[in-house]
Design an enzyme around this catalytic site. Structure first.
Site, PDB file in Angstrom:
ATOM      1  N   ALA A   7      -1.719  -1.177  13.607  1.00 43.01           N
ATOM      2  CA  ALA A   7      -1.487  -1.044  12.167  1.00 43.01           C
ATOM      3  C   ALA A   7      -1.227   0.426  11.866  1.00 43.01           C
ATOM      4  O   ALA A   7      -2.140   1.251  11.916  1.00 43.01           O
ATOM      5  CB  ALA A   7      -2.697  -1.546  11.393  1.00 43.01           C
ATOM      6  N   GLY A  10       1.146   5.440   8.562  1.00 44.16           N
ATOM      7  CA  GLY A  10       1.938   6.638   8.271  1.00 44.16           C
ATOM      8  C   GLY A  10       1.124   7.907   8.411  1.00 44.16           C
ATOM      9  O   GLY A  10       1.637   9.004   8.214  1.00 44.16           O
ATOM     10  N   CYS A  90      -9.523  -4.877   0.767  1.00 45.05           N
ATOM     11  CA  CYS A  90      -8.224  -4.811   1.458  1.00 45.05           C
ATOM     12  C   CYS A  90      -8.409  -4.919   2.971  1.00 45.05           C
ATOM     13  O   CYS A  90      -7.648  -5.607   3.650  1.00 45.05           O
ATOM     14  CB  CYS A  90      -7.511  -3.511   1.094  1.00 45.05           C
ATOM     15  SG  CYS A  90      -5.856  -3.368   1.801  1.00 45.05           S
ATOM     16  N   CYS A 188      -5.041   4.020  -2.475  1.00 43.06           N
ATOM     17  CA  CYS A 188      -3.600   4.130  -2.191  1.00 43.06           C
ATOM     18  C   CYS A 188      -2.725   3.766  -3.381  1.00 43.06           C
ATOM     19  O   CYS A 188      -1.656   4.349  -3.561  1.00 43.06           O
ATOM     20  CB  CYS A 188      -3.241   3.266  -0.979  1.00 43.06           C
ATOM     21  SG  CYS A 188      -3.339   1.472  -1.262  1.00 43.06           S
TER      22      CYS A 188
END
Length: 344
Positions: A7, A10, A90, A188
């Site tokens: 996963a 970035g 999440c 985020c």
């Protein structure tokens, strides 16, 4: 050769995790979850890292799922007077939920993340256990307490024994542009930390009411329940003669009082999940984190109908309903639950 889907967010940690796994002989692929529309830079960084490492890369569009499972419940919780923790949700439902489902459907046996935590199988217990990271300052076990045994059985956490500096050195040695990228400190989907602005922009009408003292004093109107959280002192705009804090919410009123009113020793939690066992076997001594900080506090954990109760040795400040209470014994993650209330 075990096929692993990394996963890739970035950032440098997930990129370093992919580097480590590739070096250990795993067949590594990379993927990023597209969760919201403001993710362009993160997607580009993840794609460039995967290209530099020479591994296949995919993007999973989970924006509708993210809204359904994370951001809409987040808004509803604020409207209910809570202060939710969307990152925990999440992780459970998306990163170790739908992302894992996609990985298995693609023929991968495991997923890997850049979390700083250590994972291993205990043969005596027959269970997967999570322990704090070697780098105590980067430990992220707080975010993993709600994972199931089925989820953990398909997870690799290669960063558990590394420091942040070691992660940057790994990425730099591979020539990755994210090697010195700063860590994100915000949620985020609210990068500027403006919760009330986010909520109003997404259809939430602030629930206005009155500031009231514990003695019944009316301090005038407030901007909306959603704008305040326990322990808050700044930004109240209340002309009090001494320091005054948000100490609770009642109906549409925000309750104000002295700092001494913020301390509690008895805390209730629900939606509990434990890793070394399925259900709490009885009272046990533990250390708890009531927010995402390195600090723990000693407590006694008791099973109660619908959850558990934590009895702390020392009073805890600003115990906030909606946040996670995460339990440990030493470096072992026991589990945790969602705070529902606390008694002064």
């Amino acid at each position: 050769m075990t096929r692993v889907l990394a996963a890739m967010s970035g950032g440098v940690d997930s990129a370093a995790a992919a580097i480590l796994l590739r070096g250990q002989g795993f067949d590594v692929c990379g993927a990023t979850m597209l969760l919201h529309d403001a993710q362009t830079a993160e997607l580009d960084d993840a794609r460039r890292s995967a290209e530099a490492l020479g591994i296949p890369f995919a993007v999973f569009d989970l924006r509708e799922d993210f809204a359904r499972l994370v951001t809409r419940p987040f808004a509803r919780a604020y409207q209910a007077g809570l202060t939710p923790n969307p990152c925990v949700v999440c992780n459970r439902t998306l990163k170790f939920g739908l992302f894992l489902d996609r990985a298995l459907a693609l023929g991968c046996e495991k997923i890997a993340t850049g979390h700083y935590a250590r994972l291993g199988f205990d043969g005596t217990l027959g269970r997967w256990l999570v322990r704090k990271a070697a780098d105590a300052g980067k430990d992220q076990t707080y975010m993993l307490y709600s994972l199931s045994q089925a989820q953990l059985s398909h997870v690799l956490l290669p960063m558990g024994g590394l420091t942040k500096q070691a992660a940057r050195e790994l990425a730099e040695a591979e020539g990755l542009p994210v090697a010195h990228k700063h860590d994100s400190q915000d949620i985020c989907f609210i990068p500027d930390g403006g919760y009330l602005s986010y909520l109003t922009a997404h259809g939430v009408t602030p629930q206005t009411g009155e500031f009231r003292g514990l003695d019944g004093t009316d301090y005038g109107p407030h901007r909306g329940l959603e704008a305040y959280t326990l322990g808050q002192r700044r930004g109240l705009g209340v002309p009090a003669g001494s320091r005054i804090y948000v100490v609770g919410k009642q109906g549409r009123d925000v309750l104000l009082g002295p700092e001494s009113a913020l301390y509690s020793r008895r805390v209730q939690i629900r939606d509990v999940n434990f890793l070394p066992f399925d259900t709490l076997p009885g009272e046990l001594a533990a250390e708890a984190k009531l927010r995402y900080t390195p600090k723990t506090a000693r407590c006694l954990v008791r099973p109660v109908p619908g959850g558990a109760e934590l009895l702390f040795d020392e009073p805890q400040r600003a115990v906030t309903p909606g946040q996670a209470a995460v339990l440990y014994q030493g470096d072992l993650l026991l589990g945790g639950g969602t705070i529902t209330g606390a008694e002064p």
